[in-house]
Every structure is written in C-alpha cells, then in structure tokens.
Design an enzyme around this catalytic site. Structure first.
Site, PDB file in Angstrom:
ATOM      1  N   ASP A  75       0.871  -1.173   0.000  1.00  0.00           N
ATOM      2  CA  ASP A  75       0.000   0.000   0.000  1.00  0.00           C
ATOM      3  C   ASP A  75       0.912   1.228   0.000  1.00  0.00           C
ATOM      4  O   ASP A  75       1.577   1.508   1.009  1.00  0.00           O
ATOM      5  CB  ASP A  75      -0.906  -0.018   1.241  1.00  0.00           C
ATOM      6  CG  ASP A  75      -1.917   1.128   1.213  1.00  0.00           C
ATOM      7  OD1 ASP A  75      -1.580   2.213   0.690  1.00  0.00           O
ATOM      8  OD2 ASP A  75      -3.031   0.935   1.716  1.00  0.00           O
ATOM      9  N   SER A 181     -15.057  17.018  -8.827  1.00  0.00           N
ATOM     10  CA  SER A 181     -15.333  16.106  -7.701  1.00  0.00           C
ATOM     11  C   SER A 181     -14.137  16.105  -6.768  1.00  0.00           C
ATOM     12  O   SER A 181     -13.044  16.566  -7.130  1.00  0.00           O
ATOM     13  CB  SER A 181     -15.572  14.670  -8.192  1.00  0.00           C
ATOM     14  OG  SER A 181     -14.328  14.054  -8.497  1.00  0.00           O
ATOM     15  N   TYR A 183     -12.514  13.517  -5.897  1.00  0.00           N
ATOM     16  CA  TYR A 183     -11.501  12.655  -6.536  1.00  0.00           C
ATOM     17  C   TYR A 183     -10.648  13.478  -7.502  1.00  0.00           C
ATOM     18  O   TYR A 183      -9.414  13.440  -7.448  1.00  0.00           O
ATOM     19  CB  TYR A 183     -12.170  11.494  -7.281  1.00  0.00           C
ATOM     20  CG  TYR A 183     -11.377  11.044  -8.493  1.00  0.00           C
ATOM     21  CD1 TYR A 183     -10.178  10.357  -8.345  1.00  0.00           C
ATOM     22  CD2 TYR A 183     -11.812  11.336  -9.803  1.00  0.00           C
ATOM     23  CE1 TYR A 183      -9.427   9.982  -9.455  1.00  0.00           C
ATOM     24  CE2 TYR A 183     -11.080  10.959 -10.905  1.00  0.00           C
ATOM     25  CZ  TYR A 183      -9.884  10.280 -10.728  1.00  0.00           C
ATOM     26  OH  TYR A 183      -9.142   9.912 -11.823  1.00  0.00           O
ATOM     27  N   HIS A 184     -11.311  14.241  -8.400  1.00  0.00           N
ATOM     28  CA  HIS A 184     -10.545  15.019  -9.370  1.00  0.00           C
ATOM     29  C   HIS A 184      -9.619  16.012  -8.659  1.00  0.00           C
ATOM     30  O   HIS A 184      -8.530  16.307  -9.132  1.00  0.00           O
ATOM     31  CB  HIS A 184     -11.493  15.747 -10.333  1.00  0.00           C
ATOM     32  CG  HIS A 184     -12.191  14.818 -11.296  1.00  0.00           C
ATOM     33  ND1 HIS A 184     -13.494  14.418 -11.122  1.00  0.00           N
ATOM     34  CD2 HIS A 184     -11.753  14.215 -12.418  1.00  0.00           C
ATOM     35  CE1 HIS A 184     -13.831  13.595 -12.116  1.00  0.00           C
ATOM     36  NE2 HIS A 184     -12.803  13.455 -12.912  1.00  0.00           N
ATOM     37  N   GLN A 210      -5.381  12.343 -18.499  1.00  0.00           N
ATOM     38  CA  GLN A 210      -6.040  11.353 -19.358  1.00  0.00           C
ATOM     39  C   GLN A 210      -7.533  11.606 -19.465  1.00  0.00           C
ATOM     40  O   GLN A 210      -8.188  11.983 -18.494  1.00  0.00           O
ATOM     41  CB  GLN A 210      -5.785   9.968 -18.772  1.00  0.00           C
ATOM     42  CG  GLN A 210      -6.419   8.845 -19.577  1.00  0.00           C
ATOM     43  CD  GLN A 210      -5.913   7.491 -19.172  1.00  0.00           C
ATOM     44  OE1 GLN A 210      -5.264   6.808 -19.932  1.00  0.00           O
ATOM     45  NE2 GLN A 210      -6.207   7.082 -17.959  1.00  0.00           N
ATOM     46  N   TYR A 258     -27.085  11.063 -18.448  1.00  0.00           N
ATOM     47  CA  TYR A 258     -27.286  11.943 -17.290  1.00  0.00           C
ATOM     48  C   TYR A 258     -27.651  13.339 -17.799  1.00  0.00           C
ATOM     49  O   TYR A 258     -26.894  13.975 -18.533  1.00  0.00           O
ATOM     50  CB  TYR A 258     -26.018  12.044 -16.448  1.00  0.00           C
ATOM     51  CG  TYR A 258     -25.568  10.766 -15.756  1.00  0.00           C
ATOM     52  CD1 TYR A 258     -26.319   9.591 -15.805  1.00  0.00           C
ATOM     53  CD2 TYR A 258     -24.374  10.736 -15.031  1.00  0.00           C
ATOM     54  CE1 TYR A 258     -25.898   8.427 -15.161  1.00  0.00           C
ATOM     55  CE2 TYR A 258     -23.943   9.577 -14.383  1.00  0.00           C
ATOM     56  CZ  TYR A 258     -24.711   8.432 -14.449  1.00  0.00           C
ATOM     57  OH  TYR A 258     -24.285   7.290 -13.818  1.00  0.00           O
ATOM     58  N   GLU A 331     -22.636  19.518 -12.751  1.00  0.00           N
ATOM     59  CA  GLU A 331     -21.776  19.822 -13.896  1.00  0.00           C
ATOM     60  C   GLU A 331     -22.606  20.528 -14.958  1.00  0.00           C
ATOM     61  O   GLU A 331     -23.827  20.394 -14.991  1.00  0.00           O
ATOM     62  CB  GLU A 331     -21.179  18.528 -14.492  1.00  0.00           C
ATOM     63  CG  GLU A 331     -22.242  17.561 -14.998  1.00  0.00           C
ATOM     64  CD  GLU A 331     -21.700  16.223 -15.483  1.00  0.00           C
ATOM     65  OE1 GLU A 331     -20.488  15.983 -15.388  1.00  0.00           O
ATOM     66  OE2 GLU A 331     -22.510  15.411 -15.954  1.00  0.00           O
TER      67      GLU A 331
HETATM   68  N1  LIG Z   1      -9.959   4.518 -16.428  1.00  0.00           N
HETATM   69  C1  LIG Z   1     -10.113   5.779 -16.828  1.00  0.00           C
HETATM   70  O1  LIG Z   1     -10.981   6.111 -17.653  1.00  0.00           O
HETATM   71  C2  LIG Z   1      -9.197   6.849 -16.279  1.00  0.00           C
HETATM   72  C3  LIG Z   1      -9.295   8.144 -16.804  1.00  0.00           C
HETATM   73  C4  LIG Z   1      -8.453   9.137 -16.318  1.00  0.00           C
HETATM   74  C5  LIG Z   1      -7.520   8.841 -15.330  1.00  0.00           C
HETATM   75  N2  LIG Z   1      -7.451   7.580 -14.826  1.00  0.00           N
HETATM   76  C6  LIG Z   1      -6.465   7.319 -13.781  1.00  0.00           C
HETATM   77  O2  LIG Z   1      -5.645   6.240 -14.194  1.00  0.00           O
HETATM   78  C7  LIG Z   1      -5.283   5.447 -13.062  1.00  0.00           C
HETATM   79  C8  LIG Z   1      -5.682   4.000 -13.314  1.00  0.00           C
HETATM   80  O3  LIG Z   1      -7.091   3.947 -13.528  1.00  0.00           O
HETATM   81  P1  LIG Z   1      -7.854   2.571 -13.593  1.00  0.00           P
HETATM   82  O4  LIG Z   1      -9.120   2.804 -14.314  1.00  0.00           O
HETATM   83  O5  LIG Z   1      -6.929   1.498 -14.045  1.00  0.00           O
HETATM   84  O6  LIG Z   1      -8.192   2.369 -12.045  1.00  0.00           O
HETATM   85  P2  LIG Z   1      -8.158   1.014 -11.191  1.00  0.00           P
HETATM   86  O7  LIG Z   1      -8.845   1.300  -9.893  1.00  0.00           O
HETATM   87  O8  LIG Z   1      -8.660  -0.123 -11.989  1.00  0.00           O
HETATM   88  O9  LIG Z   1      -6.598   0.815 -10.904  1.00  0.00           O
HETATM   89  C9  LIG Z   1      -5.917   1.458  -9.866  1.00  0.00           C
HETATM   90  C10 LIG Z   1      -5.140   0.398  -9.103  1.00  0.00           C
HETATM   91  O10 LIG Z   1      -4.373   1.065  -8.104  1.00  0.00           O
HETATM   92  C11 LIG Z   1      -4.437   0.299  -6.924  1.00  0.00           C
HETATM   93  N3  LIG Z   1      -4.209   1.205  -5.781  1.00  0.00           N
HETATM   94  C12 LIG Z   1      -5.004   2.228  -5.380  1.00  0.00           C
HETATM   95  N4  LIG Z   1      -4.484   2.800  -4.277  1.00  0.00           N
HETATM   96  C13 LIG Z   1      -3.338   2.121  -3.990  1.00  0.00           C
HETATM   97  C14 LIG Z   1      -2.366   2.234  -2.963  1.00  0.00           C
HETATM   98  N5  LIG Z   1      -2.486   3.140  -1.987  1.00  0.00           N
HETATM   99  N6  LIG Z   1      -1.314   1.389  -2.973  1.00  0.00           N
HETATM  100  C15 LIG Z   1      -1.182   0.460  -3.954  1.00  0.00           C
HETATM  101  N7  LIG Z   1      -2.079   0.291  -4.948  1.00  0.00           N
HETATM  102  C16 LIG Z   1      -3.150   1.118  -4.952  1.00  0.00           C
HETATM  103  C17 LIG Z   1      -5.826  -0.315  -6.906  1.00  0.00           C
HETATM  104  O11 LIG Z   1      -5.885  -1.470  -6.092  1.00  0.00           O
HETATM  105  C18 LIG Z   1      -6.059  -0.602  -8.385  1.00  0.00           C
HETATM  106  O12 LIG Z   1      -5.679  -1.910  -8.728  1.00  0.00           O
HETATM  107  C19 LIG Z   1      -5.960   6.067 -11.850  1.00  0.00           C
HETATM  108  O13 LIG Z   1      -5.060   6.912 -11.189  1.00  0.00           O
HETATM  109  C20 LIG Z   1      -7.087   6.869 -12.465  1.00  0.00           C
HETATM  110  O14 LIG Z   1      -7.440   7.953 -11.657  1.00  0.00           O
HETATM  111  C21 LIG Z   1      -8.263   6.589 -15.275  1.00  0.00           C
END
Ligand SMILES: NC(=O)c1ccc[n+]([C@@H]2O[C@H](COP(=O)([O-])OP(=O)(O)OC[C@H]3O[C@@H](n4cnc5c(N)ncnc54)[C@H](O)[C@@H]3O)[C@@H](O)[C@H]2O)c1
Length: 398
Positions: A75, A181, A183-184, A210, A258, A331
């Site tokens: 973690d 949000s 998160y953002h 992204q 939405y 939004e």
């Molecule tokens: N999927 C999209 O459309 C999208 C768009 C823009 C940005 N992102 C960003 O890209 C990244 C990956 O997105 P995703 O869709 O694969 O998300 P996801 O949740 O599938 O993957 C993130 C991974 O990180 C791991 N994780 C989270 N916190 C952790 C920690 N403290 N220590 C170790 N591991 C940890 C989770 O267990 C998970 O497996 C994220 O940062 C997300 O914000 C995704």
C-alpha cells in the site's frame, strides 16, 4: 528499460504491465489490491472475474517466454518503508503511477469516502515523491492525472501550462483547474506537489491528463482472454460512460444519459493508453521539467456516444433505447469544450479512433458475458448534492 507500474492490478495497470513485459522491458508491478476492497464495499464487480493479483502475474510468467514480471503487494499510501525498500532495490528508469482511488462518485459518497480518497491518493503520491528524492534520483515519473482536473472552462484548454499577460507583464503558469469532484481534486493536488518537486528537487515528471478510457482488449489480452482479462467496470461507481452504454445495449437496458447529455469530454481507447504511456517512457521529461500531456484522442458529448452505441446496437438486431435521467453530478450539461492534445501525436501516437466496428466488437464481447452483468448497480445512487440527514433541533426544549 526497468519500469515500475504502480496500480498494476487495475483496469489500466495490468494491461500496461503485460504491454511493457511483452516488449522486453524489466517490469516490477505493485498494487495493494485495494480496488477489490472498494468494489466489495460498493457491492460491484468487474464484468469478467479476475484472479488475485499474484496469481495473474504467475499465470503470465508461466505462459510467456520473455522476462518474468516481478510483483509486490504494497500500500503506497500507508507503507512508506515497503515502497522505499522495493524501489531502492529495483532502481527503475521509469515509474508509471496509476495507484489511486479512481472514482468520482466514490469520492462524493460521504465524508469517509472523501477522506479515504484524498488520503490514499495525495499521501501515496507524497510517499512516492520522498522515495524518489532520497532513493531513486533521476527516475522519470509518469503520473496519471485526468482531463477532469481542468473542468469545463469557457476558453481552450492548453496542455498543462498557460502563457499569461497581466498588467503588461508575462509569465507561464499552470493552467487554472476547476475540477468536478473530490476525486478530481486529488489529481490537482498531486499535480501541484509534483510541479513543486520538479522546480525544487529537479524531478523529471510527465503528468498525463487522461480522458475517459474505453475498451476491453489489448494485444496481450486478445492472446489469452480467459486468463488475462482486465477489470472492466460498467457500474455507476467505477464504470466509465462508454463501457456502461455498451453493457446496457448488450443486456437490453436503456442507455442512461445523465441530464441533457451535452457534457463533452476527451476519450481514448485502452490500446492508446498503453501506447501513450510507452511514448512518454521512451521520451523522458528533462531534469526539472514538469511536462503535461493531454492524453485523449477524440471529444464526444454523452449524447453523441449514446447515439453511436444505439445505432450500432440496432444494426446488430438489439433493441436499444436511450433514457435521460436526472444528473447525479453537479456539472454543466451544455458548454464550450476545446482541449489541445497535440503533444502525444507529435511523439508518434497513431490513435485508434472509435469506429462502428470497434463498438460492434465490444458489444459482442459483452453479449458473450451478459449472464455475468449485475444490472442492479448501473443506475446512479450517489448524488453530488446529497446532504446527511440532520437531527431536528428544537430550541428551548427540555
Ligand atoms: N480509467 C479511466 O478512464 C481513467 C481516466 C483518467 C484517469 N485515470 C487514472 O488512471 C489510473 C488508473 O485507472 P484505472 O481505471 O486502471 O483504475 P483502477 O482502480 O482499476 O486501478 C488502480 C489500481 O491502483 C491500486 N491502488 C489504489 N491505491 C493504492 C495504494 N495506496 N497502494 C497500492 N495500490 C493502490 C488499486 O488497487 C487498483 O488496482 C488512476 O489513477 C485513475 O485515476 C483513469
């Protein structure tokens, strides 16, 4: 290249780990499997069941002839020493940082979820910054941000920086952010912390803002979908909009738009995510450079996406309808949106644009797995304007 993927068990992290390994790089992939816990709490699951993180790495290593992927369960937000030790030992050339809580609705569910998201994301990135500063100097950090950091300004969105003339003087500043949000907001905080690290400690950082990712298949997954599938989400907490529409078309549920559906965002295919990250890794940022790329290939409004999916679904003989539902988010539903995205094509990105054939293929793959769809978690249950019920205080009561 020695490359570390943080968040290697995720939707993007697992395909990225395989992508780099298949191209001969030395890959260390790290995850705490925290997403699986968040999924369990929300009562949702990815479409295709996926094996535990160590098992999917072991499966890959058993079936692939190239260099094995190494993995560690850490973690990064709570185990600084674990992260420090494994990265000090591995000494990567590049780190791809996906390891964050990625859901806007989750972060807006209540106080506990907001704190969880901000602690996990901001402190995880801070821990990583100190490991890099003290134990892996010179490494190129490729950090996943989001186009959602910018919000929907009424001016063109530049790639991270803005040239400003104010009272006759000029400067270059980080593009103003107005995220939608909590998160953002974590991504905005990360960007500010990382720009500081470049300016003060000489870090090399590429911040990839992204767009929304869609898709189910990469080269490595296509070669063995049963063992290598990634965690495809379509639910209202972790799913992204096009993935949700594809699932709704496949199971005969109306496509839920939405509000008015004029919300316009940047989108990209999961194959292009992998290619963009690879291009960033092969062309590192300079020492002291905070480089920002807007990582998407096309802009669509939500309504345009619904219309595309509905038309393709109908051409496949499916009964597809569209339903406008109250927008759970705060939004703008009609707005100006023009985001620059020329840096990655300049490095060689050849986009996989959204074609009808691609949509047909996604709908067909989901249809093959339609029995696995949990349709009760598709409608949104988290609202941006929700307030906790407060006990009524009766003044003067005994
Ligand atoms: N999927 C999209 O459309 C999208 C768009 C823009 C940005 N992102 C960003 O890209 C990244 C990956 O997105 P995703 O869709 O694969 O998300 P996801 O949740 O599938 O993957 C993130 C991974 O990180 C791991 N994780 C989270 N916190 C952790 C920690 N403290 N220590 C170790 N591991 C940890 C989770 O267990 C998970 O497996 C994220 O940062 C997300 O914000 C995704």
């Amino acid at each position: 290249m020695r490359i570390c993927i943080l968040g290697g068990d995720g939707y993007l992290g697992w395909p990225t780990s395989m992508h780099f390994a298949a191209r001969g790089h030395d890959v260390l992939t790290i995850d705490n499997m925290g997403k699986r816990l968040w999924e369990a709490r929300a009562g949702v699951a990815p479409l295709m069941p996926i094996k535990p993180f160590p098992d999917r790495v072991a499966d890959w290593n058993a079936s692939y002839q190239g260099k094995p992927i190494r993995h560690a369960v850490i973690d990064i937000a709570t185990d600084y020493a674990g992260l420090r030790d494994v990265l000090t030992d591995f000494q990567p050339d590049a780190i791809v940082h996906y390891a964050e809580q990625p859901s806007a609705p989750y972060s807006m569910a209540g106080r506990a979820e907001a704190v969880d998201t901000q602690q996990n994301n901001v402190i995880g990135t801070l821990n990583l910054m100190f490991v890099i500063r003290d134990h892996c100097p010179g490494v190129h950090l490729i950090k996943l941000g989001t186009m959602g950091e910018y919000g929907t300004p009424n001016i063109d969105i530049e790639e991270g920086w803005l040239d400003v003339t104010h009272n006759g003087r000029q400067d270059r500043v980080l593009f103003p952010k107005r995220p939608g949000s909590l998160y953002h907001l974590t991504k905005v905080h990360d960007s500010a912390n990382l720009e500081f690290a470049c300016r003060v400690w000489g870090f090399r950082v590429t911040d990839l803002n992204q767009g929304v990712v869609y898709g189910i298949e990469t080269d490595e997954i296509a070669a063995d979908p049963a063992n290598r599938a990634t965690s495809f989400h379509y639910d209202s907490v972790f799913g992204t909009v096009l993935n949700r529409f594809v699932v709704q078309a496949a199971i005969g549920q109306p496509l839920t738009v939405y509000g008015k559906g004029g919300q316009t965002r940047g989108y990209l295919n999961i194959r292009d995510t992998l290619r963009c990250v690879e291009l960033a890794a092969m062309n590192p940022a300079d020492e002291g450079e905070f480089r920002v790329f807007n990582q998407f290939t096309e802009q669509f409004s939500v309504q345009q996406l619904a219309d595309r999916v509905a038309a393709v679904g109908r051409s496949m003989g499916l009964y597809v309808t569209t339903q406008h539902i109250p927008n759970p988010r705060a939004e703008m539903e009609e707005h100006y949106y023009n985001a620059k995205h020329s840096a990655l094509p300049a490095l060689g990105l050849k986009p996989n644009l959204l074609t009808d054939a691609m949509l047909r293929d996604m709908i067909a793959k989901v249809t093959d797995n339609r029995d696995l769809v949990l349709d009760s978690h598709i409608m949104p249950s988290i609202r941006w304007d929700q307030r906790p019920a407060r006990p009524k205080i009766v003044r003067g009561a005994a």
